[in-house]
Design an enzyme around this catalytic site. Structure first.
Site: not given
Ligand code: NDP
Length: 373
Positions: A89, A189-190, A280, A282, A365
């Site tokens: 990070y 996601s959250a 993000g 993911m 979460k």
């Molecule tokens: P959560 O842990 O609440 O949710 C994770 C999400 O990612 C779920 O929707 C999950 O979907 C999805 N996901 C996980 N693995 C994969 C994958 N391999 N391919 C596709 N989707 C996937 O996360 P947050 O809401 O806390 O964060 C979500 C994203 O946003 C992260 O990347 C985080 O780093 C980013 N973020 C960025 C911020 C910024 O300031 N730029 C601030 C906050 C968050 P599923 O249920 O299908 O697994």
């Protein structure tokens, strides 16, 4: 309607502290218990969170006149926390470090010169990478944001990252009007859940993309209940005909936290001069932008990082206003916390391993609960 204001920002403390330092009305000095100790998680090298994070006990120093003792109540485990521990990070704290970027605590005791805070007040850390994964902390009162005690512990613990990210992305890139459409991936996601609820509160249509799964009907129902206008799986996105049939206007804003093909499909649905904000990745797949979208549709592409915004706006009126708005929405029931599981602090490995899973499909979460044994 109850009006709750987050009048609190440390920026205001600074001035009131000077004005009121000797005011008897504010001198709620509390005895300091020198036996205070903290249970903290700590890492001394970057790497696999399950291997490098350990739990330690440490006595707490007595607070200086400007300091407070905080008893932490709850702190979430976010993907960014795991990435920080892994060393991938952009924030690399000096080691050894206490992980945890957000969380809520309660004032337990305070130094003789602290004003504007009292025992029992709920507070959030003002800065980033403060280290919330500890049962107690001693810190400068000016490094804290006081929040209303009416707010639920989970709402408060998860207030400063995802709701703020959703809020800024919906406000700062496109001047959205009621009736406009926003499309997003990672909708469960959250952050996505906050986007859905804010869109609903502001009269904006949301098109929400999630990955397919066995319990997709249940997930669709959950997101619709939050206020999602439509929910589609990744496989269904290409065939969306809502815009061709003029059921909804084409999206003016796309929010991307997944990347790869999913982001590309979303971009195809954007309106002329539409904007995609990536926050993000993911799927760990890059975002590729078709040349034709840039030239013929004049698509705008941005990135957003809440940490940068919070650092730049640490004590700004915009931050106060944003927190006031979000707190108000939470208190009014317009903004619910994300689906979550509270995990006793001592079981922190359960929270780490579930947030770590590169497959995803966690469904909630994980939040460290410092009040649970
Ligand atoms: P959560 O842990 O609440 O949710 C994770 C999400 O990612 C779920 O929707 C999950 O979907 C999805 N996901 C996980 N693995 C994969 C994958 N391999 N391919 C596709 N989707 C996937 O996360 P947050 O809401 O806390 O964060 C979500 C994203 O946003 C992260 O990347 C985080 O780093 C980013 N973020 C960025 C911020 C910024 O300031 N730029 C601030 C906050 C968050 P599923 O249920 O299908 O697994």
């Amino acid at each position: 309607m109850m009006t709750i204001c987050v009048k609190i920002m440390a920026l205001r403390f600074g001035r009131s502290a000077r004005l009121l330092r000797n005011c008897a009305a504010f001198s709620t000095k509390l005895p300091i218990d020198s036996r205070h100790v903290t249970q903290k998680l700590v890492f001394s090298e970057f790497g696999d969170a399950l291997k490098v994070v350990r739990q330690e006990e440490e006595p707490l120093p007595a607070p200086k006149p400007n300091e407070v003792v905080i008893k932490m109540l709850a702190a979430p485990v976010n993907p960014a926390d795991i990435n920080t521990i892994q060393g991938v990070y952009p924030i690399k704290p000096p080691l050894p470090a206490i992980p945890g970027n957000e969380g809520v605590g309660e004032i337990e005791a305070m130094g003789s010169e602290v004003v504007g805070l009292q025992k029992g007040d709920r507070v959030l850390p003002k800065g980033v990478a403060w280290g919330t994964w500890r049962s107690r902390a001693v810190c400068d009162a000016n490094d804290l944001i006081k929040i209303p005690n009416q707010l639920g512990v989970v709402e408060a613990a998860t207030l400063s990252v995802n709701p703020c990210t959703a809020y800024r992305m919906l406000k700062d890139f496109v001047k959205l009007q009621p009736g406009d459409t926003v499309i997003q991936n990672g909708a469960n996601s959250a952050c996505g859940q906050n986007v859905i609820q804010m869109c609903k509160a502001w009269g904006i249509n949301s098109i929400n993309i999630v990955r397919n799964r066995d319990n997709i009907c249940e997930l669709r129902g959950y997101l619709k209940d939050l206020g999602a206008t439509y929910v589609f799986t990744e496989e269904e996105v290409r065939a969306i005909d809502l815009f061709k049939k003029a059921i909804l206007p084409k999206p003016r804003l796309a929010l991307n936290c997944v990347g790869g093909k999913n982001a590309l499909e979303m971009m195809r649905h954007l309106d002329q001069r539409g904007t995609m904000v990536t926050y993000g990745g993911m799927s760990r797949q890059p975002v590729s932008i078709p040349t034709s979208s840039l030239i013929f549709k004049d698509i705008r592409v941005f990135g957003f990082w809440m940490t940068r915004w919070s650092t730049v706006h640490e004590s700004s009126p915009e931050r106060v206003d944003m927190l006031d708005d979000i707190v108000q929405m939470m208190v009014n029931g317009q903004l619910r916390p994300p689906a979550h599981k509270l995990v006793a602090f001592n079981n922190y490995k359960e929270a780490l391993s579930n947030t770590l899973s590169s497959k995803g499909f966690t469904g909630m979460k994980y939040i460290l609960d410092f009040q649970k044994d």
